[in-house]
Scaffold this active site. Structure first.
Site, PDB file in Angstrom:
ATOM      1  CG  ASN A  48      -1.786  -1.244   1.271  1.00  0.00           C
ATOM      2  OD1 ASN A  48      -2.367  -1.645   0.265  1.00  0.00           O
ATOM      3  ND2 ASN A  48      -1.861  -1.881   2.428  1.00  0.00           N
ATOM      4  CG  HIS A 134      -9.967  -2.125   7.890  1.00  0.00           C
ATOM      5  ND1 HIS A 134      -9.344  -2.246   9.104  1.00  0.00           N
ATOM      6  CD2 HIS A 134      -9.163  -2.736   6.985  1.00  0.00           C
ATOM      7  CE1 HIS A 134      -8.197  -2.881   8.953  1.00  0.00           C
ATOM      8  NE2 HIS A 134      -8.062  -3.195   7.668  1.00  0.00           N
ATOM      9  CD  GLU A 178     -12.874   0.876   4.571  1.00  0.00           C
ATOM     10  OE1 GLU A 178     -12.186   0.756   3.544  1.00  0.00           O
ATOM     11  OE2 GLU A 178     -13.025  -0.030   5.391  1.00  0.00           O
ATOM     12  CB  SER A 182      -9.310  -1.671   2.542  1.00  0.00           C
ATOM     13  OG  SER A 182     -10.146  -2.623   3.145  1.00  0.00           O
ATOM     14  CG  ASP A 207     -10.521   3.902   7.498  1.00  0.00           C
ATOM     15  OD1 ASP A 207      -9.562   4.346   6.839  1.00  0.00           O
ATOM     16  OD2 ASP A 207     -10.441   2.880   8.198  1.00  0.00           O
ATOM     17  CG  HIS A 210      -6.853   1.728   1.314  1.00  0.00           C
ATOM     18  ND1 HIS A 210      -5.657   1.073   1.103  1.00  0.00           N
ATOM     19  CD2 HIS A 210      -7.439   1.130   2.380  1.00  0.00           C
ATOM     20  CE1 HIS A 210      -5.530   0.106   1.998  1.00  0.00           C
ATOM     21  NE2 HIS A 210      -6.594   0.119   2.783  1.00  0.00           N
ATOM     22  CE  LYS A 229      -3.903   0.952   5.037  1.00  0.00           C
ATOM     23  NZ  LYS A 229      -3.226  -0.302   5.332  1.00  0.00           N
TER      24      LYS A 229
HETATM   25  C1  PLP Z   1      -9.376   0.827   5.636  1.00  0.00           C
HETATM   26  C2  PLP Z   1      -8.315   0.653   6.665  1.00  0.00           C
HETATM   27  N1  PLP Z   1      -8.446   1.276   7.838  1.00  0.00           N
HETATM   28  C3  PLP Z   1      -7.520   1.165   8.792  1.00  0.00           C
HETATM   29  C4  PLP Z   1      -6.407   0.385   8.612  1.00  0.00           C
HETATM   30  C5  PLP Z   1      -5.431   0.256   9.726  1.00  0.00           C
HETATM   31  O1  PLP Z   1      -4.387   1.138   9.561  1.00  0.00           O
HETATM   32  P1  PLP Z   1      -2.957   0.808  10.178  1.00  0.00           P
HETATM   33  O2  PLP Z   1      -2.310  -0.167   9.271  1.00  0.00           O
HETATM   34  O3  PLP Z   1      -2.272   2.120  10.241  1.00  0.00           O
HETATM   35  O4  PLP Z   1      -3.204   0.219  11.534  1.00  0.00           O
HETATM   36  C6  PLP Z   1      -6.221  -0.267   7.397  1.00  0.00           C
HETATM   37  C7  PLP Z   1      -5.019  -1.063   7.081  1.00  0.00           C
HETATM   38  O5  PLP Z   1      -4.503  -1.878   7.612  1.00  0.00           O
HETATM   39  C8  PLP Z   1      -7.203  -0.151   6.408  1.00  0.00           C
HETATM   40  O6  PLP Z   1      -7.081  -0.793   5.241  1.00  0.00           O
END
Ligand code: PLP
Length: 374
Positions: A48, A134, A178, A182, A207, A210, A229
């Site tokens: 990512n 997520h 989101e 993701s 969120d 991405h 990411k």
């Molecule tokens: C949509 C989404 N939110 C949150 C996270 C969590 O973020 P982090 O990897 O910084 O814990 C991720 C990825 O792992 C994600 O894809």
């Protein structure tokens, strides 16, 4: 065998039978889009780091410098003695980037979602969440003990019906979605959701893990994201009004009861945001490569740097992933419970550092194999 091990062994066998046993595989990233696994170099489409910033010289130099000056660890949580002055700089950069009054940085995106959601709502409140959010948003929702209802993915009418049914009996309402999903790479209908939230006295939380630097999204009440990411670093954040940030800093348990980020990681994020703002063409190129791939495979045009190729069956996804690996490409198979039953897939992600030729070759190879299987 001790009882715990026997129980776990039986569970592992079950997972294995269902093609669902997962194990981390060692791999070392190099030159932006390559990974070394078992001594073999692969072009990775499973990372990512969309803007290629994790190994960018400005970013690594900033991390080196902070490491030399301040050491490896923060030593305590932010509310004790771990609140390095670099946090202030990063939070002001993030607030500006998100068009918000202020921002608060967490240890990770996962911790941000856990902490923010459970701080904002509680047992007398309602959460309406897109079916595809997520796992960490979902975990935050469960932790909050609010009444949780899911609406069908991107289905505004379903969300409206749930609001009509459940909103009147709950004190506050938080809608979760989101900006870019993701595992599917599609985008939320934020304008419609914002309007719905406004009409029903609800708050909208997005969120943007991405979406950052790849797509532009309209501001929402609570804007969460990650630095792991597109920023190529580590850490999570929430951006919004001064009151939101003030409240979250003093009440989010995943911020209060967890050690602050290492200063070198914060410095890397600050440097990454600088490059991100100076060179918007990085995100544009990642998106263009995703579109090139989706058109080559005659899929729906990519809306982000993520393109899923859904093959339904777990074994088929694993077999295709193995075939691509044998040909020099790393594309991880994504299976339930990460995605819904019967939607196992190859999830391709594109970095601005990918070569057009590699993108075309991997698409053509996959197309050939999918055609053979029919
Ligand atoms: C949509 C989404 N939110 C949150 C996270 C969590 O973020 P982090 O990897 O910084 O814990 C991720 C990825 O792992 C994600 O894809």
């Amino acid at each position: 065998m001790p009882e715990l091990d026997a129980v776990l062994q039986a569970r592992l066998i079950q997972l294995e039978r269902r093609q669902r046993h997962r194990q981390p595989i060692s791999g070392q990233r190099f030159d932006g889009v390559y990974v070394k696994r078992d001594g073999k170099s692969l072009v990775s489409f499973s990372c990512n780091d969309y803007l290629g910033l994790a190994q960018h010289p400005e970013v690594t130099a900033a991390a080196h410098d902070a490491l030399d000056r301040y050491g490896s660890g923060a030593g305590a949580s932010r509310l004790v003695t771990g609140n390095h002055p670099l946090y202030e700089r990063l939070e002001s950069e993030l607030a500006q980037l998100k068009g918000a009054e202020d921002a608060c940085v967490f240890g990770s995106g996962y911790l941000a979602n856990l902490g923010v959601i459970s701080a904002l709502v509680g047992p007398n409140d309602l959460i309406l969440a897109d079916k595809y959010i997520h796992a960490c948003m979902l975990d935050g929702a469960k932790l909050s003990q609010a009444t949780l209802k899911r609406f069908a993915h991107n289905n505004i009418e379903h969300c409206r019906r749930l609001l009509t049914k459940y909103r009147p009996t709950c004190e506050n309402c938080l809608i979760l979605t989101e900006t870019v999903f993701s595992m599917d790479g599609d985008r939320a209908q934020l304008d419609q959701l914002s309007e719905l939230a406004g009409d029903n006295d609800a708050w909208l939380m997005t969120d943007d893990a991405h979406g950052l630097a790849i797509v532009t999204s309209a501001p929402t009440d609570v804007m969460m994201g990650t630095l792991s990411k597109a920023a190529g670093s580590y850490g999570g954040y929430v951006a919004g009004t001064r009151q939101l940030v003030d409240f979250v800093k003093g009440t989010a348990r995943s911020l209060i009861y967890s050690t602050a980020l290492p200063p070198a990681t914060i410095a890397a994020s600050i440097a990454a945001i600088k490059v991100m703002q100076r060179e918007p063409q990085r995100g544009e190129r990642a998106l263009a490569l995703a579109k090139l791939f989706s058109s080559r495979l005659e899929l729906r045009s990519a809306e982000s740097a993520i393109v899923p190729v859904i093959v339904r069956d777990e074994k088929r996804a694993l077999d295709l992933s193995a075939m691509l690996e044998a040909n020099g490409y790393l594309v991880t198979a994504i299976r339930p419970p990460t995605v819904p039953e019967s939607t196992s897939r190859l999830r391709f992600t594109f970095s601005m550092l990918h070569d057009e030729t590699d993108v075309q070759s991997v698409a053509d190879l996959l197309k050939e194999h999918l055609a053979c299987e029919l």
